[in-house]
Design an enzyme around this catalytic site. Structure first.
Site, mmCIF file in Angstrom:
data_model
loop_
_atom_site.group_PDB
_atom_site.id
_atom_site.type_symbol
_atom_site.label_atom_id
_atom_site.label_comp_id
_atom_site.label_asym_id
_atom_site.label_seq_id
_atom_site.Cartn_x
_atom_site.Cartn_y
_atom_site.Cartn_z
ATOM 1 N N ASP A 1 -0.198 5.121 0.895
ATOM 2 C CA ASP A 1 -0.439 6.226 1.943
ATOM 3 C C ASP A 1 -0.540 5.582 3.269
ATOM 4 O O ASP A 1 -1.342 4.526 3.498
ATOM 5 C CB ASP A 1 -1.763 6.766 1.371
ATOM 6 C CG ASP A 1 -1.526 7.777 0.180
ATOM 7 O OD1 ASP A 1 -2.296 7.451 -0.527
ATOM 8 O OD2 ASP A 1 -0.707 8.640 0.095
ATOM 9 N N ASP B 1 1.047 -1.234 0.049
ATOM 10 C CA ASP B 1 -0.076 0.119 -0.032
ATOM 11 C C ASP B 1 0.835 1.164 0.163
ATOM 12 O O ASP B 1 2.103 0.957 0.323
ATOM 13 C CB ASP B 1 -0.804 0.108 1.330
ATOM 14 C CG ASP B 1 -1.523 1.272 1.560
ATOM 15 O OD1 ASP B 1 -2.221 1.767 0.589
ATOM 16 O OD2 ASP B 1 -1.342 1.938 2.654
HETATM 17 C C1 XBP Z 1 -5.133 6.229 0.591
HETATM 18 C C2 XBP Z 1 -6.349 6.912 0.215
HETATM 19 C C3 XBP Z 1 -6.232 8.140 -1.149
HETATM 20 C C4 XBP Z 1 -5.537 9.219 -0.144
HETATM 21 C C5 XBP Z 1 -5.757 10.310 -1.094
HETATM 22 O O1 XBP Z 1 -4.563 5.344 -0.384
HETATM 23 O O2 XBP Z 1 -7.348 6.650 0.335
HETATM 24 O O3 XBP Z 1 -7.472 8.427 -1.343
HETATM 25 O O4 XBP Z 1 -6.029 9.644 1.033
HETATM 26 O O5 XBP Z 1 -5.059 10.391 -2.418
HETATM 27 P P1 XBP Z 1 -3.976 3.926 0.037
HETATM 28 P P2 XBP Z 1 -6.009 10.829 -3.483
HETATM 29 O O6 XBP Z 1 -3.688 4.047 1.523
HETATM 30 O O7 XBP Z 1 -4.647 3.022 -0.433
HETATM 31 O O8 XBP Z 1 -2.600 4.237 -0.593
HETATM 32 O O9 XBP Z 1 -6.562 12.207 -3.376
HETATM 33 O O10 XBP Z 1 -5.138 10.876 -4.827
HETATM 34 O O11 XBP Z 1 -7.308 9.879 -3.689
HETATM 35 MG MG MG Z 2 -2.797 3.238 3.332
#
Ligand code: XBP
Ligand code: MG
Length: 251
Positions: free
Chosen positions: A28, A26
């Protein structure tokens, strides 16, 4: 009360990682604590668009249950019950402004990869393990973060990079993980997903992939009962990086 998997020993956690044919990361919250920058970038976009919205950390933590930035803004607007609803074009424009600012924040270098991430990537490569990314965010955001942290040739180390807009449904739907398995031509049990949130845990689990959780800033108290392992961060795998002998599955 944090619900979570039985505490695995560091050796069990390292063994789960070492045995996998592929590690699926993953982004973020897992590779880096990026959600605080996403939050700041959303607030920047609201000001630029003339909206009196401001997401503090408490509001954002609650909104993070909605995956996808565009979906998150729409969910917030719906909660406000403010009329008239923002059009898809307005949401897209807000998200564009937000994404530009997010990249500017990342390029300052203020958001390094989390402890243990680089060591694990290096150890995995040394063991001949395959690497992939399965995320809700966009390819642009992945590239901004990993170009800054790993250099512009970072993508060469990942055999599959599946982002939110590559699939029909975002996490907690399993779509990004199912697509990643298809691209890797591997079975779910051959892989380990490394995640930070309940939405990510559910998504990978629905795809049948064992999950290692690293607790992150906004999701520390999520329910991680279904995870194989729960760590504070990947530096706890310290033992994993010393083992560099080739794995049986090594290419
Ligand atoms: C995390 C998310 C993303 C980010 C914001 O993604 O849910 O929406 O919060 O990015 P993950 P965007 O943990 O699956 O990596 O504004 O591009 O959606
Ligand atoms: Mg994440």
């Amino acid at each position: 009360m944090k619900a979570e998997a039985p505490v695995a020993t560091r050796c069990e956690a390292s063994e789960l990682i070492r045995r996998a044919a592929a590690l699926v990361f993953d982004v973020d919250g897992t590779l880096a604590e990026t959600e605080e920058l996403h939050r700041q970038a959303f607030n920047h976009a609201f000001v630029r668009h003339g909206l009196d919205w401001r997401w503090d950390r408490a509001v954002y933590k609650d909104l993070l249950r909605v995956t996808g930035g565009k979906e998150r803004m729409r969910a917030y607007h719906t909660r406000l019950g403010a009329a008239p609803p923002l059009s898809d074009m307005e949401i897209a424009e807000l998200h564009r402004i937000k994404t530009v600012h997010y990249a500017e924040l990342i390029e300052t270098g203020c958001c390094p990869l989390r402890p243990g991430v680089v060591d694990l990537l290096n150890a995995a490569r040394a063991r001949g393990q395959r690497l992939a990314i399965a995320t809700t965010t966009s390819h642009g955001n992945i590239d901004a973060l990993l170009s800054q942290a790993l250099g512009t040739r970072w993508a060469g180390d990942f055999e599959a990079i599946v982002a939110g807009d590559d699939v029909r449904r975002k996490k907690p739907a399993p779509d990004v993980y199912i697509e990643t398995l298809a691209r890797l031509k591997l079975g779910a049990s051959d892989c380990v997903a490394i995640e930070d949130s309940a939405n990510g845990l559910v998504a990978a689990s629905r795809a049948g992939i064992p999950v290692l959780i690293t607790r992150s800033m906004f999701f520390g108290d999520d329910d991680f009962t279904a995870a194989q392992v729960v760590l504070d961060d990947l530096s706890e795998l310290g033992a994993a990086k010393q083992e560099t002998e080739k794995q049986p599955h090594a290419q």
